[in-house]
Design a protein around this motif. Sequence first.
Motif, mmCIF file in Angstrom:
data_model
loop_
_atom_site.group_PDB
_atom_site.id
_atom_site.type_symbol
_atom_site.label_atom_id
_atom_site.label_comp_id
_atom_site.label_asym_id
_atom_site.label_seq_id
_atom_site.Cartn_x
_atom_site.Cartn_y
_atom_site.Cartn_z
ATOM 1 N N VAL A 19 -1.003 -17.366 -23.498
ATOM 2 C CA VAL A 19 -1.460 -16.062 -23.989
ATOM 3 C C VAL A 19 -2.979 -15.979 -23.908
ATOM 4 C CG1 VAL A 19 -1.667 -14.638 -26.069
ATOM 5 C CG2 VAL A 19 0.541 -15.624 -25.442
ATOM 6 N N LYS A 20 -3.647 -17.073 -24.291
ATOM 7 C CA LYS A 20 -5.118 -17.075 -24.306
ATOM 8 C C LYS A 20 -5.709 -16.937 -22.909
ATOM 9 C CE LYS A 20 -9.083 -19.800 -25.779
ATOM 10 N NZ LYS A 20 -9.549 -21.034 -26.394
ATOM 11 N N TYR A 21 -5.120 -17.607 -21.919
ATOM 12 C CA TYR A 21 -5.722 -17.681 -20.589
ATOM 13 C C TYR A 21 -5.030 -16.818 -19.533
ATOM 14 C CZ TYR A 21 -8.391 -21.583 -22.413
ATOM 15 O OH TYR A 21 -9.236 -22.357 -23.144
ATOM 16 N N LYS A 22 -4.114 -15.985 -19.909
ATOM 17 C CA LYS A 22 -3.364 -15.228 -18.896
ATOM 18 C C LYS A 22 -4.224 -14.234 -18.117
ATOM 19 C CE LYS A 22 -1.750 -11.488 -21.817
ATOM 20 N NZ LYS A 22 -0.636 -10.773 -22.344
ATOM 21 N N ASP A 23 -5.296 -13.717 -18.716
ATOM 22 C CA ASP A 23 -6.139 -12.724 -18.035
ATOM 23 C C ASP A 23 -7.368 -13.340 -17.373
ATOM 24 O OD1 ASP A 23 -4.442 -10.654 -18.806
ATOM 25 O OD2 ASP A 23 -5.474 -10.390 -20.723
ATOM 26 N N TYR A 24 -7.469 -14.639 -17.381
ATOM 27 C CA TYR A 24 -8.628 -15.296 -16.794
ATOM 28 C C TYR A 24 -8.502 -15.327 -15.269
ATOM 29 C CZ TYR A 24 -10.716 -17.142 -21.085
ATOM 30 O OH TYR A 24 -11.337 -17.275 -22.279
ATOM 31 N N THR A 25 -9.641 -15.185 -14.606
ATOM 32 C CA THR A 25 -9.670 -15.327 -13.152
ATOM 33 C C THR A 25 -9.836 -16.813 -12.817
ATOM 34 O OG1 THR A 25 -12.069 -15.105 -13.036
ATOM 35 C CG2 THR A 25 -10.769 -13.070 -12.908
ATOM 36 N N ASP A 26 -9.760 -17.124 -11.536
ATOM 37 C CA ASP A 26 -9.947 -18.514 -11.115
ATOM 38 C C ASP A 26 -11.339 -19.012 -11.491
ATOM 39 O OD1 ASP A 26 -7.414 -18.706 -10.107
ATOM 40 O OD2 ASP A 26 -8.009 -18.302 -8.035
ATOM 41 N N LYS A 27 -12.323 -18.154 -11.339
ATOM 42 C CA LYS A 27 -13.699 -18.537 -11.672
ATOM 43 C C LYS A 27 -13.827 -18.842 -13.155
ATOM 44 C CE LYS A 27 -18.467 -17.011 -11.355
ATOM 45 N NZ LYS A 27 -19.393 -15.964 -10.955
ATOM 46 N N ASP A 28 -13.227 -18.007 -13.995
ATOM 47 C CA ASP A 28 -13.278 -18.239 -15.436
ATOM 48 C C ASP A 28 -12.600 -19.560 -15.807
ATOM 49 O OD1 ASP A 28 -14.549 -15.797 -15.803
ATOM 50 O OD2 ASP A 28 -12.678 -14.721 -16.193
#
Length: 78
Positions: A19-28
């Motif tokens: 849930v915490k990291y689902k919207d992160y891009t590869d760079k993030d």
Amino acid sequence: MDNTISKPQFSEKQKQFRVKYKDYTDKDMMIELLMSQSIQIEKLERNRSNTSKMVWFFIGIPIIIFAIAFLTGLLSAF
């Protein structure tokens, strides 16, 4: 026999992570990994430093004191 593939069961910690990291891009994600690695390296370096100090305190210093005492003759009375 049932040949269907079941979904993997995730622990609560894994669910929170997703849930915490689902919207992160590869760079993030890469930045998060670098930060995590940096923190881990700092902790390991502190641990190494403390271990080195303990070795000197419990092994090195007593050997040096004993050698000085032996060379100066302080232990000749025993």
